[in-house]
Design a protein around this motif. Sequence first.
Motif, short mmCIF file in Angstrom:
data_model
loop_
_atom_site.label_atom_id
_atom_site.label_comp_id
_atom_site.label_asym_id
_atom_site.label_seq_id
_atom_site.Cartn_x
_atom_site.Cartn_y
_atom_site.Cartn_z
N ALA A 1 12.83 42.89 10.44
CA ALA A 1 13.03 43.98 9.42
C ALA A 1 13.29 45.43 10.32
N GLY A 2 14.05 45.30 11.14
CA GLY A 2 14.15 46.48 12.16
C GLY A 2 13.18 47.16 12.96
N ARG A 3 11.87 46.34 12.87
CA ARG A 3 10.90 46.90 13.74
C ARG A 3 10.33 45.97 14.78
N ILE A 4 10.14 46.43 15.92
CA ILE A 4 9.66 45.58 17.12
C ILE A 4 8.26 45.07 17.07
N VAL A 5 8.00 43.83 16.66
CA VAL A 5 6.75 43.31 16.38
C VAL A 5 6.03 42.86 17.40
N ALA A 6 6.88 42.52 18.56
CA ALA A 6 6.22 41.93 19.56
C ALA A 6 7.21 41.87 21.00
N ALA A 7 6.79 41.73 22.29
CA ALA A 7 7.64 42.05 23.26
C ALA A 7 6.87 41.13 24.45
N VAL A 8 7.79 40.93 25.65
CA VAL A 8 7.16 40.45 26.62
C VAL A 8 7.99 40.69 27.75
N ARG A 9 7.48 40.76 29.04
CA ARG A 9 8.33 41.12 30.33
C ARG A 9 8.27 39.89 31.30
N GLY A 10 9.47 39.65 32.02
CA GLY A 10 9.55 38.66 33.12
C GLY A 10 10.18 39.36 34.28
N GLN A 11 9.75 39.25 35.17
CA GLN A 11 10.33 39.74 36.76
C GLN A 11 10.60 38.81 37.48
N VAL A 12 11.55 38.43 37.96
CA VAL A 12 12.07 37.31 39.04
C VAL A 12 11.54 37.91 40.34
N ALA A 13 10.86 37.01 41.01
CA ALA A 13 10.51 37.26 42.33
C ALA A 13 10.76 35.89 43.32
N GLY A 14 11.95 35.71 43.91
CA GLY A 14 12.10 34.78 44.57
C GLY A 14 12.61 33.54 43.33
#
Length: 151
Positions: free
Chosen positions: A59-72
Amino acid sequence: MQIERAVTADAGEILTLQRAAYVSEAQLYGDPYIPPLVESLEQVRKAVETGVVLKAVDAGRIVAAVRGQVAGTTCLVGRLVVAPDRQGQGLGAALLAALHEQVPEAGAFDLFTGHLSEGNLRLYRRLGYRETRRERMDDHLTLIHLRRSPN
């Protein structure tokens, strides 16, 4: 609910969500200065610009998030956050599954959490993450490092 890639303009809302989500971790470890709580808006913007940051929107609200950073060939997973009022509804698991799909080139996914964070550990183990090592940070915190390898 929809899971999609975050954009730079989402950084402020993601930071607010992150702070709300990590208050309970800070209380658990008796440390109000854990990195997720002192991270700056500019640092979150940079993470969005340089890595894979997924957001769950309802409903237009960010309710969760996650980050990923590729290294090799490894994707370093970080800052899995779910709004306090939405925890326990499967959002964390859905975001991690989406991250696994978004980064198919990763041979493994690595993350860590604190030794007292039982809910996090249960989630990660359920999703196939296995403990690789423990790192004692100080008297009140030991980090548990986990890895999910391809099936």
